[in-house]
Design a protein around this motif. Structure first.
Motif, PDB file in Angstrom:
ATOM      1  N   LEU A 295       1.325  -1.075  -0.061  1.00 41.85           N
ATOM      2  CA  LEU A 295      -0.324   0.040  -0.343  1.00 41.85           C
ATOM      3  C   LEU A 295       0.444   1.080   0.093  1.00 41.85           C
ATOM      4  N   PRO A 296       0.713   1.639  -0.889  1.00 37.29           N
ATOM      5  CA  PRO A 296       1.262   3.046  -1.141  1.00 37.29           C
ATOM      6  C   PRO A 296       1.114   4.528   0.083  1.00 37.29           C
ATOM      7  N   ASN A 297       1.512   5.550  -0.051  1.00 42.60           N
ATOM      8  CA  ASN A 297       0.978   6.141   0.804  1.00 42.60           C
ATOM      9  C   ASN A 297       0.953   7.359   0.257  1.00 42.60           C
ATOM     10  N   ALA A 298      -0.237   8.408   0.083  1.00 49.98           N
ATOM     11  CA  ALA A 298      -0.685   9.826  -0.554  1.00 49.98           C
ATOM     12  C   ALA A 298      -0.423  10.397   0.130  1.00 49.98           C
ATOM     13  N   TRP A 299      -0.111  11.660  -0.367  1.00 44.50           N
ATOM     14  CA  TRP A 299       0.123  12.979   1.205  1.00 44.50           C
ATOM     15  C   TRP A 299      -1.355  13.889  -0.476  1.00 44.50           C
ATOM     16  N   ASP A 300      -1.660  14.054  -1.224  1.00 40.51           N
ATOM     17  CA  ASP A 300      -2.267  14.514  -1.950  1.00 40.51           C
ATOM     18  C   ASP A 300      -2.706  13.984  -3.978  1.00 40.51           C
ATOM     19  N   VAL A 301      -3.555  14.691  -4.262  1.00 37.72           N
ATOM     20  CA  VAL A 301      -4.246  14.190  -5.329  1.00 37.72           C
ATOM     21  C   VAL A 301      -3.272  14.090  -6.578  1.00 37.72           C
ATOM     22  N   PRO A 302      -2.066  14.344  -6.795  1.00 37.68           N
ATOM     23  CA  PRO A 302      -1.246  14.098  -7.574  1.00 37.68           C
ATOM     24  C   PRO A 302      -0.548  13.127  -7.811  1.00 37.68           C
ATOM     25  N   SER A 303       0.129  12.996  -6.018  1.00 35.52           N
ATOM     26  CA  SER A 303       0.908  11.919  -5.493  1.00 35.52           C
ATOM     27  C   SER A 303      -0.083  10.598  -5.693  1.00 35.52           C
ATOM     28  N   ALA A 304      -1.635  10.733  -5.440  1.00 35.31           N
ATOM     29  CA  ALA A 304      -2.396   9.215  -5.785  1.00 35.31           C
ATOM     30  C   ALA A 304      -2.671   9.118  -6.927  1.00 35.31           C
ATOM     31  N   LEU A 305      -2.997   9.612  -7.496  1.00 38.84           N
ATOM     32  CA  LEU A 305      -2.975   9.698  -9.155  1.00 38.84           C
ATOM     33  C   LEU A 305      -1.724   8.677  -9.554  1.00 38.84           C
ATOM     34  N   ALA A 306      -0.139   9.425  -9.000  1.00 39.17           N
ATOM     35  CA  ALA A 306       0.847   8.887  -9.450  1.00 39.17           C
ATOM     36  C   ALA A 306       0.834   7.345  -8.830  1.00 39.17           C
ATOM     37  N   PHE A 307       0.028   7.068  -7.976  1.00 37.95           N
ATOM     38  CA  PHE A 307       0.679   5.394  -7.039  1.00 37.95           C
ATOM     39  C   PHE A 307      -0.705   5.140  -8.542  1.00 37.95           C
ATOM     40  N   ALA A 308      -1.952   5.567  -8.694  1.00 41.73           N
ATOM     41  CA  ALA A 308      -2.666   4.544  -9.460  1.00 41.73           C
ATOM     42  C   ALA A 308      -2.324   4.080 -11.074  1.00 41.73           C
ATOM     43  N   HIS A 309      -1.572   5.302 -11.620  1.00 43.20           N
ATOM     44  CA  HIS A 309      -1.109   5.346 -12.696  1.00 43.20           C
ATOM     45  C   HIS A 309       0.040   4.472 -12.131  1.00 43.20           C
TER      46      HIS A 309
ATOM     47  N   SER B 166       2.614  -1.364   4.577  1.00 47.86           N
ATOM     48  CA  SER B 166       2.780   0.627   3.870  1.00 47.86           C
ATOM     49  C   SER B 166       3.892   0.642   4.063  1.00 47.86           C
ATOM     50  N   THR B 167       3.570   1.912   2.928  1.00 45.59           N
ATOM     51  CA  THR B 167       5.351   2.647   2.971  1.00 45.59           C
ATOM     52  C   THR B 167       4.992   4.232   4.436  1.00 45.59           C
ATOM     53  N   GLY B 168       4.014   4.423   4.540  1.00 47.07           N
ATOM     54  CA  GLY B 168       4.153   5.319   5.111  1.00 47.07           C
ATOM     55  C   GLY B 168       4.997   6.365   4.944  1.00 47.07           C
ATOM     56  N   SER B 169       5.513   7.170   5.597  1.00 50.08           N
ATOM     57  CA  SER B 169       5.920   8.536   5.061  1.00 50.08           C
ATOM     58  C   SER B 169       6.854   8.542   3.709  1.00 50.08           C
ATOM     59  N   LEU B 170       7.674   6.795   3.789  1.00 47.32           N
ATOM     60  CA  LEU B 170       8.109   7.119   2.939  1.00 47.32           C
ATOM     61  C   LEU B 170       8.304   7.886   1.985  1.00 47.32           C
ATOM     62  N   ALA B 171       7.519   7.797   0.444  1.00 45.33           N
ATOM     63  CA  ALA B 171       7.087   8.528  -0.284  1.00 45.33           C
ATOM     64  C   ALA B 171       6.929  10.263  -0.183  1.00 45.33           C
ATOM     65  N   TYR B 172       6.769  10.784   0.570  1.00 46.38           N
ATOM     66  CA  TYR B 172       6.792  11.681   1.192  1.00 46.38           C
ATOM     67  C   TYR B 172       7.564  11.832   1.429  1.00 46.38           C
ATOM     68  N   ARG B 173       8.948  11.756   2.171  1.00 50.67           N
ATOM     69  CA  ARG B 173      10.122  12.148   2.448  1.00 50.67           C
ATOM     70  C   ARG B 173      11.193  12.203   0.942  1.00 50.67           C
ATOM     71  N   ALA B 174      10.507  10.535   0.841  1.00 47.59           N
ATOM     72  CA  ALA B 174      11.763  10.687  -0.879  1.00 47.59           C
ATOM     73  C   ALA B 174      11.808  11.710  -1.512  1.00 47.59           C
ATOM     74  N   ALA B 175       9.942  12.138  -1.917  1.00 43.33           N
ATOM     75  CA  ALA B 175       9.744  13.241  -2.568  1.00 43.33           C
ATOM     76  C   ALA B 175       9.811  14.725  -1.998  1.00 43.33           C
ATOM     77  N   MET B 176       9.902  14.998  -0.838  1.00 43.48           N
ATOM     78  CA  MET B 176      11.124  16.109   0.046  1.00 43.48           C
ATOM     79  C   MET B 176      12.447  15.901  -1.204  1.00 43.48           C
ATOM     80  N   HIS B 177      12.898  14.753  -0.356  1.00 46.50           N
ATOM     81  CA  HIS B 177      14.412  15.162  -1.043  1.00 46.50           C
ATOM     82  C   HIS B 177      14.772  14.840  -2.033  1.00 46.50           C
ATOM     83  N   ALA B 178      14.174  14.188  -2.988  1.00 45.70           N
ATOM     84  CA  ALA B 178      14.223  14.921  -4.515  1.00 45.70           C
ATOM     85  C   ALA B 178      14.124  16.040  -4.792  1.00 45.70           C
ATOM     86  N   ALA B 179      13.045  16.493  -4.361  1.00 39.87           N
ATOM     87  CA  ALA B 179      13.310  17.973  -4.406  1.00 39.87           C
ATOM     88  C   ALA B 179      13.876  18.801  -4.114  1.00 39.87           C
ATOM     89  N   THR B 180      14.947  18.678  -3.195  1.00 41.94           N
ATOM     90  CA  THR B 180      15.703  19.539  -2.703  1.00 41.94           C
ATOM     91  C   THR B 180      17.205  19.587  -3.792  1.00 41.94           C
TER      92      THR B 180
END
Length: 260
Positions: free
Chosen positions: A22-36, A216-230
């Motif tokens: 179960l990947p864990n999203a934090w907004d609609v675009p991240s949820a769309l990405a997982f569904a895609h 569950s991936t928990g907050s991992l994907a969100y934290r990875a996204a913040m790291h990649a953005a930086t």
């Protein structure tokens, strides 16, 4: 074939040969990405939802953002389950009222408030109230003994899990558990599907062999996204290699098609 037309209910996904990832999203675009990417179900992370709103996790700050997010995710072609912290209330009926407002297949409710465990009977009352109000909702009861390092024993964890299952919980989530033998014990003793956080170095097949049914991936994907953005911003500033990124046109088309 999309996940929602595959004929499997959200409950069914917890009873397959391999665990549900179960990947864990934090907004609609991240949820769309997982569904895609083909995931049959998408969850949310209260940490990511709260942080995206500029608030810390665990202080009931994700209640209103979660309502908006659930409405936004309702059209996804996959099952959706929401992390609702402790239900955002001490009163079981208020928790049930909140859960009933969510157009989702499941909810995750933790047995701690303000980083402290609450009495097991209090959490069991929340689980029971939600199941009375929403019988078809998959209620994943989270046991925070190991997460908070409070009463972090198999005996205490199993006692709490048993109380929540008796109250109607459809699954039990024990974050913070990384020991394989402990997972095996929990999975053998808990009579509903066991959910754990993803453990680096432990493949899904290994977790499945231990009896785990949901990961569950928990907050991992969100934290990875913040790291990649930086990293992307730093790379442009310092002349380093730019990280891979999904093309603008692809993300734009995906979101346009979703809302259109």
């Amino acid at each position: 074939m999309t996940p929602m037309t595959s004929g499997m209910s959200f409950h069914d996904l917890h009873h397959q040969s391999a665990p549900l990832l179960l990947p864990n999203a934090w907004d609609v675009p991240s949820a769309l990405a997982f569904a895609h990417a083909g995931f049959a179900a998408v969850g949310t992370t209260s940490f990511g939802v709260a942080c995206a709103a500029g608030r810390p996790d665990g202080v009931r700050a994700s209640a209103e953002p979660n309502l908006r997010l659930a409405a936004g995710m309702a059209r996804l072609e996959c099952h959706v389950t929401m992390d609702i912290e402790d239900g955002y209330a001490d009163d079981p009926e208020q928790v049930a009222d909140y859960a009933a407002r969510l157009p989702v297949a499941g909810v995750n409710i933790e047995d701690s408030t303000a980083e402290r465990l609450i009495p097991a009977r209090a959490h069991a009352a929340k689980v029971a109230a939600v199941k009375r109000r929403c019988p078809g909702l998959f209620v994943n009861a989270r046991v925070d003994t190991y997460w908070l390092k409070e009463d972090a024993t198999a005996e205490a964890t199993l006692a709490r899990a048993a109380a929540y299952v008796a109250a109607g919980a459809d699954g039990v989530f024990v974050p913070g558990v990384t020991d394989s033998e402990l997972m095996r014990i929990l999975a053998a003793e808990i009579t509903v599907p066991l959910n754990v956080l993803a453990v680096p170095g432990m493949p899904l097949a290994e977790l499945g062999a231990l009896g785990v049914r949901r990961v569950s991936t928990g907050s991992l994907a969100y934290r990875a996204a913040m790291h990649a953005a930086t990293e992307a911003a730093v790379a442009m500033r310092d002349g380093g290699p730019v990280p891979a990124a999904t093309p603008y046109d692809e993300l734009q088309a995906r979101l346009t098609g979703f809302v259109g």
